[in-house]
Write a protein that holds these residues in place. Structure first.
Motif, short mmCIF file in Angstrom:
data_model
loop_
_atom_site.label_atom_id
_atom_site.label_comp_id
_atom_site.label_asym_id
_atom_site.label_seq_id
_atom_site.Cartn_x
_atom_site.Cartn_y
_atom_site.Cartn_z
N TYR A 50 0.82 -1.21 0.00
CA TYR A 50 0.00 0.00 0.00
C TYR A 50 0.85 1.27 0.00
O TYR A 50 0.38 2.33 -0.36
CB TYR A 50 -0.91 0.03 1.23
CG TYR A 50 -2.21 -0.72 1.04
CD1 TYR A 50 -3.40 -0.05 0.79
CD2 TYR A 50 -2.23 -2.10 1.10
CE1 TYR A 50 -4.59 -0.74 0.62
CE2 TYR A 50 -3.42 -2.80 0.93
CZ TYR A 50 -4.59 -2.11 0.69
OH TYR A 50 -5.77 -2.80 0.51
N PHE A 51 2.11 1.17 0.43
CA PHE A 51 2.89 2.38 0.69
C PHE A 51 3.93 2.68 -0.39
O PHE A 51 4.67 3.64 -0.29
CB PHE A 51 3.59 2.26 2.05
CG PHE A 51 2.64 1.91 3.16
CD1 PHE A 51 1.74 2.85 3.61
CD2 PHE A 51 2.64 0.66 3.73
CE1 PHE A 51 0.85 2.54 4.63
CE2 PHE A 51 1.76 0.34 4.74
CZ PHE A 51 0.86 1.28 5.20
N LEU A 52 3.99 1.86 -1.42
CA LEU A 52 4.93 2.07 -2.50
C LEU A 52 4.19 2.11 -3.83
O LEU A 52 3.17 1.43 -4.01
CB LEU A 52 5.98 0.95 -2.54
CG LEU A 52 6.93 0.84 -1.35
CD1 LEU A 52 7.81 -0.40 -1.50
CD2 LEU A 52 7.78 2.09 -1.22
N LYS A 53 4.69 2.90 -4.76
CA LYS A 53 4.15 2.87 -6.12
C LYS A 53 4.40 1.48 -6.69
O LYS A 53 5.51 0.95 -6.60
CB LYS A 53 4.82 3.93 -6.98
CG LYS A 53 4.60 5.36 -6.50
CD LYS A 53 5.42 6.33 -7.33
CE LYS A 53 5.33 7.73 -6.76
NZ LYS A 53 6.20 8.68 -7.51
N THR A 54 3.37 0.90 -7.27
CA THR A 54 3.46 -0.48 -7.72
C THR A 54 2.84 -0.63 -9.10
O THR A 54 1.75 -0.13 -9.36
CB THR A 54 2.74 -1.43 -6.75
OG1 THR A 54 3.25 -1.27 -5.44
CG2 THR A 54 2.91 -2.88 -7.18
N ILE A 55 3.55 -1.33 -9.96
CA ILE A 55 3.01 -1.77 -11.24
C ILE A 55 2.90 -3.29 -11.18
O ILE A 55 3.88 -3.98 -10.91
CB ILE A 55 3.89 -1.35 -12.42
CG1 ILE A 55 3.91 0.18 -12.56
CG2 ILE A 55 3.39 -1.97 -13.72
CD1 ILE A 55 4.86 0.68 -13.64
N LEU A 56 1.70 -3.78 -11.40
CA LEU A 56 1.46 -5.22 -11.42
C LEU A 56 1.03 -5.61 -12.82
O LEU A 56 0.08 -5.04 -13.37
CB LEU A 56 0.38 -5.60 -10.41
CG LEU A 56 -0.16 -7.03 -10.48
CD1 LEU A 56 0.96 -8.05 -10.26
CD2 LEU A 56 -1.27 -7.24 -9.46
N PHE A 57 1.75 -6.57 -13.39
CA PHE A 57 1.41 -7.08 -14.71
C PHE A 57 1.20 -8.58 -14.57
O PHE A 57 2.10 -9.30 -14.14
CB PHE A 57 2.56 -6.78 -15.69
CG PHE A 57 2.29 -7.25 -17.10
CD1 PHE A 57 1.49 -6.50 -17.95
CD2 PHE A 57 2.84 -8.43 -17.57
CE1 PHE A 57 1.24 -6.93 -19.25
CE2 PHE A 57 2.59 -8.86 -18.86
CZ PHE A 57 1.79 -8.11 -19.71
N PHE A 58 -0.01 -9.05 -14.90
CA PHE A 58 -0.25 -10.48 -14.75
C PHE A 58 -1.11 -11.02 -15.89
O PHE A 58 -1.79 -10.27 -16.60
CB PHE A 58 -0.91 -10.79 -13.39
CG PHE A 58 -2.34 -10.32 -13.25
CD1 PHE A 58 -3.41 -11.10 -13.67
CD2 PHE A 58 -2.61 -9.09 -12.67
CE1 PHE A 58 -4.71 -10.67 -13.52
CE2 PHE A 58 -3.92 -8.65 -12.50
CZ PHE A 58 -4.97 -9.44 -12.94
N ASN A 59 -1.05 -12.33 -16.03
CA ASN A 59 -1.85 -13.03 -17.03
C ASN A 59 -2.61 -14.15 -16.33
O ASN A 59 -2.03 -14.94 -15.58
CB ASN A 59 -0.97 -13.61 -18.13
CG ASN A 59 -1.78 -14.11 -19.30
OD1 ASN A 59 -2.17 -13.34 -20.19
ND2 ASN A 59 -2.05 -15.41 -19.33
N GLU A 60 -3.92 -14.21 -16.57
CA GLU A 60 -4.76 -15.23 -15.94
C GLU A 60 -5.51 -16.01 -17.02
O GLU A 60 -6.19 -15.44 -17.86
CB GLU A 60 -5.76 -14.59 -14.98
CG GLU A 60 -6.65 -15.61 -14.28
CD GLU A 60 -7.70 -14.94 -13.39
OE1 GLU A 60 -7.97 -15.50 -12.31
OE2 GLU A 60 -8.23 -13.89 -13.78
#
Length: 248
Positions: free
Chosen positions: A37-47
């Motif tokens: 919650y406290f860091l800039k985050t990029i999440l890239f996922f494939n489902e």
């Protein structure tokens, strides 16, 4: 749970909240892997999901951005969906969504977070989205167990549609989810069970998954989790998701 009772709980939590600390805490339930919650985050996922009518593959980009004193967090999701059925194969943009989270209460061993999301009716094809605008409020509770060896995150979520195509089913889903994460070295293992009741179809659409994750660098994490659906109105049979998180 009735809608009015759920909203009352949300209002009560906001009105009685204690202001989260002004600085980033690196040693609390919402700062661990998969809950940054406290860091800039990029999440890239494939489902990948296997269904009775074929398969659906979602490639999704998610961006998390802390704001203010970092007790607040913005979230944006952009999905690209491929549908492969017995009669048709096609790819397009799914329903784009945005949300905001707030942490009203935080200690080193436990904390409460609130989130509100809006999923837009923006899919490029009717089969890639719900055809509705959907509001999703969620309450999270996180707590360390056994001297912070394990982390338990529990959430209660309500999904309700408020606009969109009159020819599509209304969204009315209550979800109760629990995940336990076990950390060891640069790795983690998680087990999760989500119980979802769809009031529109009068049935359960539950699922469970097992996740394996690892920090490949201090700021990059990868994970993979297979899942299985169960319940009388399940939306898929089994699935496989893999992703990478980039923290900065």
């Amino acid at each position: 749970m009735k809608i009015s009772q759920f909203y009352f709980c949300i209002i009560f939590l906001f009105s009685s909240a204690v202001k989260a600390q002004d600085t980033i805490q690196y040693n609390n339930p919402f700062s661990e892997a998969r809950y940054h919650y406290f860091l800039k985050t990029i999440l890239f996922f494939n489902e990948y999901l296997d269904t009775e009518n074929g398969s659906y593959n979602t490639t999704q980009l998610r961006f998390l951005y802390p704001i203010g004193n970092k007790a607040w967090n913005l979230r944006f999701d952009l999905p690209l969906i491929s549908a492969n059925t017995n009669s048709d194969n096609k790819t397009g943009i799914g329903d784009v969504s945005a949300g905001i989270s707030f942490i009203p209460y935080m200690e080193r061993n436990n904390g409460i977070a609130l989130r509100a999301r809006v999923v837009s009716n923006s899919a490029s094809d009717p089969s890639f989205g719900s055809g509705k605008w959907v509001f999703i409020p969620t309450v999270f509770y996180g707590r360390y167990l056994q001297s912070k060896r394990y982390l338990w995150i529990s959430s209660l979520e309500y999904q309700t549609s408020f606009a969109g195509s009159s020819s599509r089913n209304d969204i009315n889903v209550t979800a109760f989810e629990n995940v336990i994460l076990w950390f060891f070295g640069r790795n983690w293992i998680a087990v999760d069970a989500a119980f979802r009741y769809n009031n529109t179809v009068k049935g359960f659409q539950n699922n469970a998954f097992l996740e394996f994750g690892r920090k490949i660098t201090p700021d990059n994490l990868i994970y993979i989790h297979p899942s299985v659906a169960f319940g009388g109105q399940k939306t898929y049979n089994y699935g496989l998701e893999a992703g990478i998180l980039i923290l900065f």
